[in-house]
Design a protein around this motif. Structure first.
Motif, PDB file in Angstrom:
ATOM      1  N   VAL A  36       0.091  -0.733   0.168  1.00 45.54           N
ATOM      2  CA  VAL A  36      -0.272  -0.212  -0.145  1.00 45.54           C
ATOM      3  C   VAL A  36       0.901   1.753  -0.020  1.00 45.54           C
ATOM      4  CG1 VAL A  36      -1.947   1.504   1.367  1.00 45.54           C
ATOM      5  CG2 VAL A  36      -2.249  -1.320   1.289  1.00 45.54           C
ATOM      6  N   ALA A  37       2.081   1.037   0.584  1.00 50.16           N
ATOM      7  CA  ALA A  37       2.805   2.412   1.013  1.00 50.16           C
ATOM      8  C   ALA A  37       3.290   2.493  -0.161  1.00 50.16           C
ATOM      9  CB  ALA A  37       4.193   2.202   2.084  1.00 50.16           C
ATOM     10  N   PHE A  38       3.371   1.359  -1.217  1.00 54.22           N
ATOM     11  CA  PHE A  38       4.574   1.516  -1.907  1.00 54.22           C
ATOM     12  C   PHE A  38       3.250   2.437  -3.212  1.00 54.22           C
ATOM     13  CE2 PHE A  38       5.843  -0.296  -6.330  1.00 54.22           C
ATOM     14  CZ  PHE A  38       6.713  -0.151  -6.837  1.00 54.22           C
ATOM     15  N   PHE A  39       2.414   1.676  -3.311  1.00 46.59           N
ATOM     16  CA  PHE A  39       1.562   1.953  -5.383  1.00 46.59           C
ATOM     17  C   PHE A  39       1.709   3.467  -4.486  1.00 46.59           C
ATOM     18  CE2 PHE A  39       1.373  -2.410  -5.302  1.00 46.59           C
ATOM     19  CZ  PHE A  39       1.768  -2.637  -7.143  1.00 46.59           C
ATOM     20  N   LYS A  40       1.282   3.743  -3.264  1.00 50.82           N
ATOM     21  CA  LYS A  40       0.854   5.601  -2.887  1.00 50.82           C
ATOM     22  C   LYS A  40       2.090   6.053  -3.673  1.00 50.82           C
ATOM     23  CE  LYS A  40      -2.030   4.378   0.786  1.00 50.82           C
ATOM     24  NZ  LYS A  40      -2.671   5.244   2.212  1.00 50.82           N
ATOM     25  N   VAL A  41       3.224   6.185  -4.133  1.00 55.21           N
ATOM     26  CA  VAL A  41       4.567   6.631  -4.150  1.00 55.21           C
ATOM     27  C   VAL A  41       4.849   6.938  -5.925  1.00 55.21           C
ATOM     28  CG1 VAL A  41       4.565   8.137  -1.756  1.00 55.21           C
ATOM     29  CG2 VAL A  41       5.508   6.372  -2.600  1.00 55.21           C
ATOM     30  N   ASN A  42       4.962   5.213  -6.415  1.00 54.17           N
ATOM     31  CA  ASN A  42       5.297   4.770  -7.007  1.00 54.17           C
ATOM     32  C   ASN A  42       3.912   3.895  -7.706  1.00 54.17           C
ATOM     33  OD1 ASN A  42       8.519   3.978  -6.341  1.00 54.17           O
ATOM     34  ND2 ASN A  42       7.021   3.610  -4.496  1.00 54.17           N
ATOM     35  N   THR A  43       5.125   3.598  -9.502  1.00 55.95           N
ATOM     36  CA  THR A  43       4.419   3.264 -10.404  1.00 55.95           C
ATOM     37  C   THR A  43       5.055   1.744 -11.059  1.00 55.95           C
ATOM     38  OG1 THR A  43       4.679   4.666 -11.999  1.00 55.95           O
ATOM     39  CG2 THR A  43       2.363   5.016 -10.937  1.00 55.95           C
ATOM     40  N   VAL A  44       4.564   0.824 -11.094  1.00 52.90           N
ATOM     41  CA  VAL A  44       5.626  -0.108 -12.513  1.00 52.90           C
ATOM     42  C   VAL A  44       4.314   0.065 -13.431  1.00 52.90           C
ATOM     43  CG1 VAL A  44       6.333  -0.365 -10.156  1.00 52.90           C
ATOM     44  CG2 VAL A  44       4.522  -1.844 -10.762  1.00 52.90           C
ATOM     45  N   ASP A  45       4.470  -0.843 -14.599  1.00 48.86           N
ATOM     46  CA  ASP A  45       4.654  -1.655 -15.200  1.00 48.86           C
ATOM     47  C   ASP A  45       3.868  -3.408 -14.751  1.00 48.86           C
ATOM     48  OD1 ASP A  45       5.473   0.547 -17.108  1.00 48.86           O
ATOM     49  OD2 ASP A  45       7.224  -0.734 -16.197  1.00 48.86           O
ATOM     50  N   LEU A  46       4.071  -3.526 -14.160  1.00 52.60           N
ATOM     51  CA  LEU A  46       3.659  -5.115 -14.004  1.00 52.60           C
ATOM     52  C   LEU A  46       4.163  -5.380 -13.063  1.00 52.60           C
ATOM     53  CD1 LEU A  46       2.748  -7.976 -15.332  1.00 52.60           C
ATOM     54  CD2 LEU A  46       4.534  -8.667 -16.216  1.00 52.60           C
TER      55      LEU A  46
END
Length: 252
Positions: free
Chosen positions: A41-51
């Motif tokens: 949750v913390a990661f996706f709040k500040v990062n974007t990834v392709d997969l």
């Protein structure tokens, strides 16, 4: 491209990361490894990834919890030890899944599939797949009916179809018997196994194993023939608004 692996088992995440680093199907610039719902949750709040690769069960919760707490906009390949029911759901809704224990070839096939359809994938389907699996625990498999001076519990696998007429709903079984059941199609369909049953119109919910023939009169008129007798003299015509859903259901 950037990839995130969400897996709470160290050996499993190391195995997956090792294959990703060595493969040549897609070019990867960064691989992040997370072990919990909280971290994801913390990661996706500040990062974007392709997969993303996600295990269904994590130490502090389930993958569904991540989607409920933050936005995940990338395609997901699930890693799961779930049963065949969940596998069918994943095949219908997601890019692909890896069923533990998986071989390197299976991961490579999933990457090829991702590469081919990543541009057209609808990420909202990811949540649908997880909700579907969560709901499987609420599926009703037995139905209690009155028959003369007895109570009978009918297993869902013995039911050929449900038939509604007026205010009454009847269960028809593969033994040729029918029983009055206290419910309605609208409420009942949400309790049934979605892999086994489909509501084709306002009168019928049918069991896929008892479809004998599908007749296409036109693109908007499809008739179903069952391998058992039906109480209605009129043919079973699939509701127009359910035609695409019905095709997807048969193909899942």
């Amino acid at each position: 491209m950037k990839i995130v692996v969400i897996e709470d088992e160290h050996l499993a995440s190391s195995y997956l990361k090792s294959i990703l680093e060595q493969q040549t199907i897609i070019s990867i610039s960064e691989i992040s490894v997370l072990k919990s719902v909280k971290d994801a949750v913390a990661f996706f709040k500040v990062n974007t990834v392709d997969l993303a690769f996600m295990d269904i069960h994590l130490g502090d919760g389930k993958s569904l919890d991540i989607f409920e707490q933050t936005l995940v906009s990338c395609p997901v390949i699930f890693i799961t030890a779930y049963d065949s029911y969940a596998v069918k759901v994943f095949k219908h809704f997601t890019i692909d899944y890896l069923l533990k224990p998986y071989e390197e070839e299976e991961l490579l096939e999933a990457l090829i599939k991702y590469k081919n359809i990543k541009e057209t994938f609808n990420t909202s389907l990811i949540v649908e797949s997880l909700v579907e699996i969560e709901n499987q625990n609420n599926i009703q498999h037995h139905f209690l009916v009155n028959h003369r001076d007895k109570l009978i519990s009918i297993n869902d696998t013995a039911i050929t179809y449900f038939f509604a007429t007026g205010k009454h709903l009847f269960i028809h079984t593969n033994s040729g018997n029918s029983y009055l059941y206290n419910s309605n199609l609208k409420d009942l369909i949400n309790k049934l196994d979605p892999v086994l049953f489909f509501k084709v119109n306002r009168k019928y919910i049918i069991n896929r194993h008892h479809i004998q023939e599908i007749i296409k009169h036109s693109s908007q008129k499809i008739e179903l023939l069952l391998n058992v007798s039906i109480p209605d003299s009129e043919p079973i015509i699939l509701s127009k608004k359910e035609i695409n859903n019905f095709k997807n259901w048969l193909d899942s």
